[in-house]
Design a protein around this motif. Structure first.
Motif, mmCIF file in Angstrom:
data_model
loop_
_atom_site.group_PDB
_atom_site.id
_atom_site.type_symbol
_atom_site.label_atom_id
_atom_site.label_comp_id
_atom_site.label_asym_id
_atom_site.label_seq_id
_atom_site.Cartn_x
_atom_site.Cartn_y
_atom_site.Cartn_z
ATOM 1 N N MET A 1 0.844 -1.158 0.000
ATOM 2 C CA MET A 1 0.000 0.000 0.000
ATOM 3 C C MET A 1 0.900 1.233 0.000
ATOM 4 N N ILE A 2 0.498 2.249 -0.730
ATOM 5 C CA ILE A 2 1.258 3.491 -0.821
ATOM 6 C C ILE A 2 0.725 4.481 0.198
ATOM 7 N N ASP A 3 1.630 5.065 0.955
ATOM 8 C CA ASP A 3 1.264 6.067 1.955
ATOM 9 C C ASP A 3 1.807 7.411 1.489
ATOM 10 N N TRP A 4 0.914 8.310 1.061
ATOM 11 C CA TRP A 4 1.313 9.613 0.571
ATOM 12 C C TRP A 4 1.550 10.549 1.749
ATOM 13 N N VAL A 5 2.735 11.119 1.800
ATOM 14 C CA VAL A 5 3.106 12.021 2.882
ATOM 15 C C VAL A 5 3.685 13.289 2.262
ATOM 16 N N PRO A 6 3.256 14.468 2.731
ATOM 17 C CA PRO A 6 3.899 15.697 2.226
ATOM 18 C C PRO A 6 5.391 15.702 2.562
ATOM 19 N N PHE A 7 6.170 16.353 1.728
ATOM 20 C CA PHE A 7 7.616 16.333 1.876
ATOM 21 C C PHE A 7 8.099 16.865 3.218
ATOM 22 N N ARG A 120 26.699 6.296 3.358
ATOM 23 C CA ARG A 120 26.053 5.691 4.522
ATOM 24 C C ARG A 120 24.608 6.164 4.650
ATOM 25 N N HIS A 121 24.381 7.466 4.452
ATOM 26 C CA HIS A 121 23.020 7.993 4.547
ATOM 27 C C HIS A 121 22.138 7.478 3.412
ATOM 28 N N ALA A 122 22.689 7.391 2.208
ATOM 29 C CA ALA A 122 21.912 6.888 1.073
ATOM 30 C C ALA A 122 21.567 5.414 1.260
ATOM 31 N N ARG A 123 22.490 4.663 1.779
ATOM 32 C CA ARG A 123 22.230 3.241 2.013
ATOM 33 C C ARG A 123 21.154 3.040 3.088
ATOM 34 N N ALA A 124 21.216 3.836 4.152
ATOM 35 C CA ALA A 124 20.189 3.752 5.193
ATOM 36 C C ALA A 124 18.830 4.177 4.653
ATOM 37 N N ALA A 125 18.820 5.195 3.792
ATOM 38 C CA ALA A 125 17.550 5.628 3.199
ATOM 39 C C ALA A 125 16.997 4.555 2.278
ATOM 40 N N TYR A 126 17.859 3.900 1.523
ATOM 41 C CA TYR A 126 17.403 2.829 0.639
ATOM 42 C C TYR A 126 16.794 1.691 1.448
ATOM 43 N N ARG A 127 17.417 1.342 2.564
ATOM 44 C CA ARG A 127 16.876 0.276 3.404
ATOM 45 C C ARG A 127 15.519 0.661 3.982
ATOM 46 N N ARG A 128 15.369 1.937 4.398
ATOM 47 C CA ARG A 128 14.087 2.379 4.945
ATOM 48 C C ARG A 128 12.996 2.368 3.893
ATOM 49 N N VAL A 129 13.339 2.749 2.680
ATOM 50 C CA VAL A 129 12.346 2.815 1.613
ATOM 51 C C VAL A 129 11.963 1.424 1.148
ATOM 52 N N THR A 130 12.927 0.518 1.020
ATOM 53 C CA THR A 130 12.637 -0.806 0.480
ATOM 54 C C THR A 130 12.124 -1.790 1.518
ATOM 55 N N THR A 131 12.176 -1.462 2.794
ATOM 56 C CA THR A 131 11.727 -2.401 3.811
ATOM 57 C C THR A 131 10.231 -2.625 3.727
ATOM 58 N N GLY A 132 9.480 -1.563 3.527
ATOM 59 C CA GLY A 132 8.026 -1.688 3.498
ATOM 60 C C GLY A 132 7.456 -2.020 2.136
ATOM 61 N N VAL A 133 8.247 -2.041 1.077
ATOM 62 C CA VAL A 133 7.725 -2.246 -0.272
ATOM 63 C C VAL A 133 7.344 -3.686 -0.537
ATOM 64 N N GLY A 134 8.237 -4.612 -0.273
ATOM 65 C CA GLY A 134 8.009 -6.007 -0.635
ATOM 66 C C GLY A 134 7.210 -6.783 0.380
ATOM 67 N N GLY A 135 7.032 -6.261 1.549
ATOM 68 C CA GLY A 135 6.340 -7.011 2.591
ATOM 69 C C GLY A 135 7.217 -8.102 3.156
ATOM 70 N N SER A 136 6.596 -9.087 3.760
ATOM 71 C CA SER A 136 7.347 -10.171 4.370
ATOM 72 C C SER A 136 7.784 -11.168 3.301
ATOM 73 N N THR A 137 9.015 -11.642 3.402
ATOM 74 C CA THR A 137 9.521 -12.618 2.436
ATOM 75 C C THR A 137 9.518 -14.024 3.029
ATOM 76 N N GLU A 138 9.138 -14.152 4.288
ATOM 77 C CA GLU A 138 9.129 -15.470 4.917
ATOM 78 C C GLU A 138 7.882 -16.237 4.492
#
Length: 141
Positions: A1-7, A120-138
């Motif tokens: 699900m997409i959660d729209w948030v103002p910048f 380091r900041h870009a990698r942490a941001a990528y992890r935060r963004v991609t964590t909720g996209v795919g859902g659970s992989t288990e």
């Protein structure tokens, strides 16, 4: 699900870097403290440990700074290195290749630190963004 948030209201995926004048103030204070400490422990007239310590300080300051702050950080560290770690203390001199090499080392250290911080900041941001996209992989059995 997409959660729209103002910048401007939600959590920022990439933290903003520290303001450049604050980084330069930390470089001035840190360089003064490091050179004074090394002059007390190692003794004056030995610039190699001071160069290594100031390069490490440049890397650490670069981790939270913008790329624009790197040359100023290098120059401030060089001023304290040249003015207080090399005899005669309190006098700025230019010794050609030696000082150019010191400036290059300090600027490279600041740029490396800044690049590592941005990665380091870009990698942490990528992890935060991609964590909720795919859902659970288990898969449950």
């Amino acid at each position: 699900m997409i959660d729209w948030v103002p910048f401007r209201t939600g959590a920022r995926p990439v933290p903003s870097p520290v303001a450049t004048p604050l980084v330069w103030a930390a470089a001035s204070g840190g360089a003064l403290a490091l050179v004074a400490l090394l002059n007390a422990l190692v003794g004056p007239g030995r610039p190699s440990p001071a160069l290594a310590a100031l390069s490490l300080l440049s890397v650490l300051l670069g981790l939270c700074a913008r790329f624009v702050a790197a040359p100023g950080t290098a120059v401030l560290c060089w001023l304290f290195l040249n003015g207080f770690a090399v005899p005669p203390a309190g006098t700025l001199t230019w010794a050609g290749h030696r000082d150019a090499f010191w400036l290059a080392c300090l600027c490279t250290a600041a740029l490396v630190g800044t690049a590592l911080g941005r990665l380091r900041h870009a990698r942490a941001a990528y992890r935060r963004v991609t964590t909720g996209v795919g859902g659970s992989t288990e898969t449950g059995s």
